[in-house]
Design a protein around this motif. Structure first.
Motif, PDB file in Angstrom:
ATOM      1  N   HIS A  17     -10.310  -3.354  -1.157  1.00 33.36           N
ATOM      2  CA  HIS A  17      -9.181  -4.182  -0.734  1.00 33.36           C
ATOM      3  C   HIS A  17      -7.916  -3.368  -0.926  1.00 33.36           C
ATOM      4  CE1 HIS A  17     -12.306  -7.143  -1.641  1.00 33.36           C
ATOM      5  NE2 HIS A  17     -11.715  -7.885  -0.731  1.00 33.36           N
ATOM      6  N   CYS A  18      -7.108  -3.267   0.102  1.00 29.15           N
ATOM      7  CA  CYS A  18      -5.907  -2.429   0.066  1.00 29.15           C
ATOM      8  C   CYS A  18      -4.750  -3.180   0.718  1.00 29.15           C
ATOM      9  CB  CYS A  18      -6.192  -1.123   0.811  1.00 29.15           C
ATOM     10  SG  CYS A  18      -4.804   0.020   0.864  1.00 29.15           S
ATOM     11  N   ASP A  19      -3.573  -3.092   0.111  1.00 31.00           N
ATOM     12  CA  ASP A  19      -2.420  -3.786   0.689  1.00 31.00           C
ATOM     13  C   ASP A  19      -1.611  -2.893   1.627  1.00 31.00           C
ATOM     14  OD1 ASP A  19      -0.971  -2.149  -1.039  1.00 31.00           O
ATOM     15  OD2 ASP A  19      -0.198  -3.788  -2.266  1.00 31.00           O
ATOM     16  N   SER A  20      -2.100  -1.694   1.896  1.00 33.01           N
ATOM     17  CA  SER A  20      -1.402  -0.790   2.808  1.00 33.01           C
ATOM     18  C   SER A  20      -2.201  -0.637   4.095  1.00 33.01           C
ATOM     19  CB  SER A  20      -1.198   0.576   2.157  1.00 33.01           C
ATOM     20  OG  SER A  20      -0.698   1.491   3.119  1.00 33.01           O
ATOM     21  N   LYS A  21      -1.768  -1.315   5.132  1.00 24.65           N
ATOM     22  CA  LYS A  21      -2.409  -1.180   6.436  1.00 24.65           C
ATOM     23  C   LYS A  21      -2.279   0.270   6.911  1.00 24.65           C
ATOM     24  CE  LYS A  21      -4.323  -3.069  10.106  1.00 24.65           C
ATOM     25  NZ  LYS A  21      -5.762  -2.908  10.179  1.00 24.65           N
ATOM     26  N   TYR A  22      -1.172   0.899   6.581  1.00 23.66           N
ATOM     27  CA  TYR A  22      -0.955   2.306   6.931  1.00 23.66           C
ATOM     28  C   TYR A  22      -2.048   3.183   6.309  1.00 23.66           C
ATOM     29  CZ  TYR A  22       1.086   6.974   7.006  1.00 23.66           C
ATOM     30  OH  TYR A  22       1.287   8.319   7.176  1.00 23.66           O
ATOM     31  N   ALA A  23      -2.304   3.022   5.008  1.00 25.52           N
ATOM     32  CA  ALA A  23      -3.320   3.830   4.331  1.00 25.52           C
ATOM     33  C   ALA A  23      -4.700   3.576   4.925  1.00 25.52           C
ATOM     34  CB  ALA A  23      -3.325   3.538   2.833  1.00 25.52           C
ATOM     35  N   ILE A  24      -5.012   2.318   5.185  1.00 21.13           N
ATOM     36  CA  ILE A  24      -6.304   1.976   5.781  1.00 21.13           C
ATOM     37  C   ILE A  24      -6.453   2.665   7.133  1.00 21.13           C
ATOM     38  CG2 ILE A  24      -7.666   0.107   6.791  1.00 21.13           C
ATOM     39  CD1 ILE A  24      -6.461  -1.735   4.600  1.00 21.13           C
ATOM     40  N   ASP A  25      -5.444   2.533   7.979  1.00 18.74           N
ATOM     41  CA  ASP A  25      -5.515   3.121   9.322  1.00 18.74           C
ATOM     42  C   ASP A  25      -5.571   4.645   9.277  1.00 18.74           C
ATOM     43  OD1 ASP A  25      -5.577   0.612  10.462  1.00 18.74           O
ATOM     44  OD2 ASP A  25      -3.461   0.619  11.036  1.00 18.74           O
ATOM     45  N   CYS A  26      -4.847   5.266   8.343  1.00 16.30           N
ATOM     46  CA  CYS A  26      -4.898   6.726   8.213  1.00 16.30           C
ATOM     47  C   CYS A  26      -6.329   7.192   7.996  1.00 16.30           C
ATOM     48  CB  CYS A  26      -4.042   7.195   7.036  1.00 16.30           C
ATOM     49  SG  CYS A  26      -2.287   7.303   7.369  1.00 16.30           S
ATOM     50  N   VAL A  27      -7.028   6.526   7.098  1.00 16.52           N
ATOM     51  CA  VAL A  27      -8.360   6.971   6.690  1.00 16.52           C
ATOM     52  C   VAL A  27      -9.452   6.512   7.645  1.00 16.52           C
ATOM     53  CG1 VAL A  27     -10.082   6.754   4.848  1.00 16.52           C
ATOM     54  CG2 VAL A  27      -7.680   7.134   4.274  1.00 16.52           C
ATOM     55  N   THR A  28      -9.350   5.281   8.148  1.00 21.47           N
ATOM     56  CA  THR A  28     -10.458   4.711   8.925  1.00 21.47           C
ATOM     57  C   THR A  28     -10.276   4.792  10.438  1.00 21.47           C
ATOM     58  OG1 THR A  28      -9.545   2.462   8.942  1.00 21.47           O
ATOM     59  CG2 THR A  28     -10.943   3.081   7.059  1.00 21.47           C
ATOM     60  N   LYS A  29      -9.083   5.129  10.906  1.00 15.74           N
ATOM     61  CA  LYS A  29      -8.839   5.183  12.353  1.00 15.74           C
ATOM     62  C   LYS A  29      -8.208   6.503  12.781  1.00 15.74           C
ATOM     63  CE  LYS A  29      -8.150   0.210  12.874  1.00 15.74           C
ATOM     64  NZ  LYS A  29      -7.204  -0.825  13.280  1.00 15.74           N
ATOM     65  N   TRP A  30      -6.978   6.715  12.380  1.00 16.05           N
ATOM     66  CA  TRP A  30      -6.186   7.826  12.897  1.00 16.05           C
ATOM     67  C   TRP A  30      -6.752   9.189  12.527  1.00 16.05           C
ATOM     68  CZ3 TRP A  30      -1.352   5.172  10.528  1.00 16.05           C
ATOM     69  CH2 TRP A  30      -1.075   4.001  11.231  1.00 16.05           C
ATOM     70  N   ALA A  31      -7.398   9.302  11.367  1.00 18.27           N
ATOM     71  CA  ALA A  31      -7.915  10.594  10.914  1.00 18.27           C
ATOM     72  C   ALA A  31      -8.921  11.181  11.892  1.00 18.27           C
ATOM     73  CB  ALA A  31      -8.541  10.462   9.521  1.00 18.27           C
ATOM     74  N   PHE A  32      -9.643  10.335  12.617  1.00 19.25           N
ATOM     75  CA  PHE A  32     -10.602  10.851  13.594  1.00 19.25           C
ATOM     76  C   PHE A  32      -9.888  11.696  14.654  1.00 19.25           C
ATOM     77  CE2 PHE A  32     -12.907   7.207  11.851  1.00 19.25           C
ATOM     78  CZ  PHE A  32     -14.157   7.767  11.630  1.00 19.25           C
ATOM     79  N   LEU A  51      -4.650  14.498   0.786  1.00 19.57           N
ATOM     80  CA  LEU A  51      -5.164  13.217   0.285  1.00 19.57           C
ATOM     81  C   LEU A  51      -5.900  12.461   1.397  1.00 19.57           C
ATOM     82  CD1 LEU A  51      -5.268  11.162  -2.041  1.00 19.57           C
ATOM     83  CD2 LEU A  51      -3.067  10.305  -1.234  1.00 19.57           C
ATOM     84  N   ILE A  52      -5.331  12.448   2.571  1.00 14.82           N
ATOM     85  CA  ILE A  52      -5.959  11.770   3.712  1.00 14.82           C
ATOM     86  C   ILE A  52      -7.269  12.460   4.083  1.00 14.82           C
ATOM     87  CG2 ILE A  52      -5.714  11.272   6.184  1.00 14.82           C
ATOM     88  CD1 ILE A  52      -2.687  10.823   5.570  1.00 14.82           C
ATOM     89  N   GLN A  53      -7.268  13.775   4.095  1.00 16.28           N
ATOM     90  CA  GLN A  53      -8.494  14.514   4.430  1.00 16.28           C
ATOM     91  C   GLN A  53      -9.612  14.184   3.442  1.00 16.28           C
ATOM     92  OE1 GLN A  53      -6.644  18.426   4.463  1.00 16.28           O
ATOM     93  NE2 GLN A  53      -7.044  18.613   6.657  1.00 16.28           N
ATOM     94  N   ARG A  54      -9.292  14.165   2.168  1.00 16.55           N
ATOM     95  CA  ARG A  54     -10.297  13.864   1.136  1.00 16.55           C
ATOM     96  C   ARG A  54     -10.788  12.427   1.271  1.00 16.55           C
ATOM     97  NH1 ARG A  54     -14.583  14.727  -1.621  1.00 16.55           N
ATOM     98  NH2 ARG A  54     -14.587  13.900  -3.719  1.00 16.55           N
TER      99      ARG A  54
END
Length: 116
Positions: A17-32, A51-54
């Motif tokens: 559970h994360c309160d940062s939609k930005y962090a979620i999207d960085c890792v689960t969407k945009w990073a691809f 951090l995002i890469q890891r």
């Protein structure tokens, strides 16, 4: 993601559970897309790239076994409020490494801290 991976390995069901939609999207969407473009983006620099890469690499390892869910920050959700205070405690103590909390678990005392 590191704690999620360990929990999954021990047979637990995991939801992050994360309160940062930005962090979620960085890792689960945009990073691809960023990864496909050799970790670049059209709009300029990717902040916190290492951090995002890891986190993305870990996410890829456990994506089929983890849910990543958005929760509203500062909305009175106890777990989220505790996470906020724990991050403030880490900043106050100048902790830079990821580590589990080893102090006495006193949610009331942690929740009484100033919110971030």
């Amino acid at each position: 993601m590191e704690f999620a991976k360990a929990a999954i390995a021990s047979g637990q069901t995991v939801a992050v559970h994360c309160d940062s939609k930005y962090a979620i999207d960085c890792v689960t969407k945009w990073a691809f897309g960023w990864k496909a473009r050799d970790w670049t983006r059209k709009g300029g620099e990717i902040m916190n790239l290492a951090l995002i890469q890891r986190a993305h690499a870990l996410y890829l390892e456990i994506a089929n076994d983890v849910q990543v869910l958005h929760v509203r920050g500062h909305a009175g959700i106890e777990g989220n409020e505790l996470a906020d205070r724990m991050s403030m405690l880490a900043v106050a103590e100048q902790q830079t490494a990821l580590q589990p909390y080893t102090g006495a678990l006193a949610p009331e005392a942690l929740l009484a801290m100033r919110s971030g």
